[in-house]
Write a protein that holds these residues in place. Sequence first.
Motif, PDB file in Angstrom:
ATOM      1  N   GLU A  24      30.108  59.853  58.069  1.00  0.00           N
ATOM      2  CA  GLU A  24      30.950  59.741  59.271  1.00  0.00           C
ATOM      3  C   GLU A  24      31.100  61.119  59.892  1.00  0.00           C
ATOM      4  N   PHE A  25      31.420  61.152  61.173  1.00  0.00           N
ATOM      5  CA  PHE A  25      31.467  62.428  61.905  1.00  0.00           C
ATOM      6  C   PHE A  25      32.907  62.932  62.067  1.00  0.00           C
ATOM      7  N   GLY A  26      33.054  64.244  62.187  1.00  0.00           N
ATOM      8  CA  GLY A  26      34.382  64.823  62.454  1.00  0.00           C
ATOM      9  C   GLY A  26      34.779  65.917  61.473  1.00  0.00           C
ATOM     10  N   GLY A  27      34.023  66.061  60.375  1.00  0.00           N
ATOM     11  CA  GLY A  27      34.331  67.134  59.420  1.00  0.00           C
ATOM     12  C   GLY A  27      35.712  66.948  58.819  1.00  0.00           C
ATOM     13  N   VAL A  28      36.439  68.063  58.655  1.00  0.00           N
ATOM     14  CA  VAL A  28      37.766  68.019  58.037  1.00  0.00           C
ATOM     15  C   VAL A  28      38.711  67.093  58.815  1.00  0.00           C
ATOM     16  N   LEU A  29      38.504  67.022  60.133  1.00  0.00           N
ATOM     17  CA  LEU A  29      39.384  66.161  60.932  1.00  0.00           C
ATOM     18  C   LEU A  29      39.257  64.706  60.490  1.00  0.00           C
ATOM     19  N   ARG A  30      38.130  64.362  59.874  1.00  0.00           N
ATOM     20  CA  ARG A  30      37.919  62.986  59.411  1.00  0.00           C
ATOM     21  C   ARG A  30      38.183  62.862  57.906  1.00  0.00           C
ATOM     22  N   TYR A  31      37.576  63.773  57.107  1.00  0.00           N
ATOM     23  CA  TYR A  31      37.664  63.553  55.662  1.00  0.00           C
ATOM     24  C   TYR A  31      38.859  64.259  55.019  1.00  0.00           C
ATOM     25  N   GLY A  32      39.457  65.235  55.725  1.00  0.00           N
ATOM     26  CA  GLY A  32      40.533  66.013  55.116  1.00  0.00           C
ATOM     27  C   GLY A  32      41.912  65.645  55.650  1.00  0.00           C
ATOM     28  N   ILE A  33      42.138  65.933  56.926  1.00  0.00           N
ATOM     29  CA  ILE A  33      43.476  65.713  57.508  1.00  0.00           C
ATOM     30  C   ILE A  33      43.747  64.206  57.581  1.00  0.00           C
ATOM     31  N   PRO A  34      44.829  63.742  56.957  1.00  0.00           N
ATOM     32  CA  PRO A  34      45.038  62.285  56.880  1.00  0.00           C
ATOM     33  C   PRO A  34      45.414  61.670  58.225  1.00  0.00           C
ATOM     34  N   PRO A  35      45.164  60.346  58.370  1.00  0.00           N
ATOM     35  CA  PRO A  35      45.416  59.686  59.655  1.00  0.00           C
ATOM     36  C   PRO A  35      46.885  59.675  60.058  1.00  0.00           C
ATOM     37  N   PHE A  36      47.826  59.834  59.100  1.00  0.00           N
ATOM     38  CA  PHE A  36      49.228  59.835  59.529  1.00  0.00           C
ATOM     39  C   PHE A  36      49.574  61.132  60.264  1.00  0.00           C
ATOM     40  N   ARG A  37      48.692  62.145  60.166  1.00  0.00           N
ATOM     41  CA  ARG A  37      48.873  63.374  60.952  1.00  0.00           C
ATOM     42  C   ARG A  37      47.952  63.389  62.165  1.00  0.00           C
ATOM     43  N   LEU A  38      46.777  62.819  62.006  1.00  0.00           N
ATOM     44  CA  LEU A  38      45.805  62.821  63.103  1.00  0.00           C
ATOM     45  C   LEU A  38      45.182  61.421  63.173  1.00  0.00           C
ATOM     46  N   PRO A  39      45.761  60.530  63.988  1.00  0.00           N
ATOM     47  CA  PRO A  39      45.231  59.163  64.055  1.00  0.00           C
ATOM     48  C   PRO A  39      43.749  59.181  64.435  1.00  0.00           C
ATOM     49  N   ARG A  40      42.961  58.343  63.783  1.00  0.00           N
ATOM     50  CA  ARG A  40      41.504  58.384  63.971  1.00  0.00           C
ATOM     51  C   ARG A  40      41.080  58.014  65.386  1.00  0.00           C
ATOM     52  N   ILE A  41      41.932  57.278  66.089  1.00  0.00           N
ATOM     53  CA  ILE A  41      41.612  56.896  67.463  1.00  0.00           C
ATOM     54  C   ILE A  41      41.442  58.154  68.335  1.00  0.00           C
ATOM     55  N   VAL A  42      42.203  59.211  67.998  1.00  0.00           N
ATOM     56  CA  VAL A  42      42.137  60.463  68.766  1.00  0.00           C
ATOM     57  C   VAL A  42      40.766  61.110  68.581  1.00  0.00           C
ATOM     58  N   LEU A  43      40.324  61.152  67.338  1.00  0.00           N
ATOM     59  CA  LEU A  43      39.033  61.761  67.031  1.00  0.00           C
ATOM     60  C   LEU A  43      37.883  60.907  67.589  1.00  0.00           C
ATOM     61  N   ASP A  44      37.997  59.594  67.427  1.00  0.00           N
ATOM     62  CA  ASP A  44      36.933  58.702  67.912  1.00  0.00           C
ATOM     63  C   ASP A  44      36.753  58.846  69.418  1.00  0.00           C
ATOM     64  N   ARG A  45      37.883  59.019  70.108  1.00  0.00           N
ATOM     65  CA  ARG A  45      37.827  59.169  71.570  1.00  0.00           C
ATOM     66  C   ARG A  45      37.012  60.406  71.958  1.00  0.00           C
ATOM     67  N   GLU A  46      37.237  61.514  71.235  1.00  0.00           N
ATOM     68  CA  GLU A  46      36.513  62.761  71.550  1.00  0.00           C
ATOM     69  C   GLU A  46      35.024  62.600  71.238  1.00  0.00           C
ATOM     70  N   LEU A  47      34.722  61.973  70.097  1.00  0.00           N
ATOM     71  CA  LEU A  47      33.318  61.805  69.713  1.00  0.00           C
ATOM     72  C   LEU A  47      32.606  60.853  70.676  1.00  0.00           C
ATOM     73  N   ASP A  48      33.300  59.789  71.101  1.00  0.00           N
ATOM     74  CA  ASP A  48      32.698  58.845  72.049  1.00  0.00           C
ATOM     75  C   ASP A  48      32.361  59.547  73.363  1.00  0.00           C
ATOM     76  N   ALA A  49      33.266  60.454  73.790  1.00  0.00           N
ATOM     77  CA  ALA A  49      33.028  61.171  75.057  1.00  0.00           C
ATOM     78  C   ALA A  49      31.757  62.028  74.934  1.00  0.00           C
TER      79      ALA A  49
END
Length: 454
Positions: A166-191
């Motif tokens: 999966e893509f995103g590095g630490v933002l995906r595998y490290g920082i948990p979703p209760f701090r960084l909801p995955r929808i935020v990261l997915d939006r950036e990657l989709d763009a």
Amino acid sequence: MAERQRPIEQDPKVRCKNFEAVEENFTEEQAQTEASRCLNCKNPRCVTGCPVNINIPAFIQEVKNNELKKAGDIIRKSSMLPSVCGRVCPQEKQCEGKCVLGIKSQPVAVGALERYVGDNTKAEETKIIENGKKVAIVGSGCAGITAAADLRKAGFKVTVFEALHEFGGVLRYGIPPFRLPRIVLDRELDALKAMGVEFIKNVVVGKSITLNQLKDDGYAAVFICSGAGLPKMLGIKGENLNGVYSANEFLTRVNLMHANEKDTPTPLKIGRKVAVIGGGNVAMDAARTALRVGFEEVYIVYRRSEAELPARLEEIRHAKEEGVIFKLLHSPYEILGDTEVEGMKLEVMELGEPDESGRRRPVSTGEIVTIDFDSVIVALGTGPNPIIQKSAESENLDLETDKKGYIIINAESGETSIENIYAGGDVAPVGTSTAINAMGAGKRAAKAIIEKLK
Ligand code: FAD
Ligand code: SF4
């Protein structure tokens, strides 16, 4: 003047059992009230506190005028990921730490305002004029995402190679979703995908493909931003027992492999009582994740006192509210057990003279206490993985690294000892390891590549 606004938070008793975002975004009314607190200083100190120098007063004035698109455009001139930075930057040490209001009362909530703007706006579309050249990016974390965006906008064909599935590095595998909801990261990657950036997963550069092969495939430049995912361990007796994890492994297994869910092929053994060793953001994330996957008692074991805890103040507050127990001035001495973790001997510490970091050095009192635990999570920092460096060596490429394995770069351009190979983010020894610094490194490298290859 109005009080500093606080986003609505989930009740700690409820949130410590779920992975939903702890904080809601500001309401429009809260955002306007908070923006009105900004004094719009002539010499804004907050801007100097931000590693990428976002024009903070200017974007805040646009929030005040409810011109969110203009606010978003101002932020995105300096930072591509406002929704991420607004959530994870250590603002109290950066922009908010310099706000003049903080001298006598509470600083402006820059992070929460940035997140509000980021979530409610999107980046302006750029018309891309192809230049026919290809750039390879190794790693899809903050540095890679940022560099990919800038290079693509400049007309390069950009391919991001990612070792994980999966893509995103630490933002995906490290920082948990209760701090960084995955929808935020997915939006950036989709763009980025919509802009034409190509993402290829499960490719370990240095194993699946080498630097020379990338060159042969026509990549005019390579940006290595493979992070620092190799955990440091304690080096004490008992560390190989079942039930000892590095924080990276623990978080990856939950965040990426869903090890806490039913019917998972890679389940985690959830015990009753776990010790998390360390006092940084990673330790807080591991402790709060341990609560959420079902450990009943979660301890942070840290060898200095609360004042020296390196984690963000907000994370410490959230961890305490959720019930994490802080065992301060205790240092791991030995992990006990035959095959499984059964407990830990801890050395009781006191604070001595300041060390080279300026923090008071922990000194042993000679007293040892024993506490029963059935798991131990080690969050003592990480270093870069040597795969790329070793592969370069085997290809007779002179990729210079320092003693700890960080790739040495020119601090201004990010270029390594090999022409047209750049590096940045956590894999390089420049600056502190934060999301915003990794983004800054991605921007710098992209700019240098664009100038060199245009
Ligand atoms: P990474 O995000 O690590 O991305 C590197 C990517 O490269 C990874 O996806 C990796 O799989 C991939 N890769 C590695 N080797 C290869 C290879 N050979 N081939 C292909 N791909 C490869 N910072 C903050 O500012 N605030 C925080 O609150 C915060 N909390 C954190 C919590 C945790 C649990 C962790 C681990 C870090 C935290 N950080 C925080 C630090 C911050 O997230 C990092 O400094 C930043 O994300 C680093 O970005 P990067 O792009 O350099 O690397
Ligand atoms: Fe503050 Fe981080 Fe935003 Fe800069 S990027 S203004 S440091 S929250």
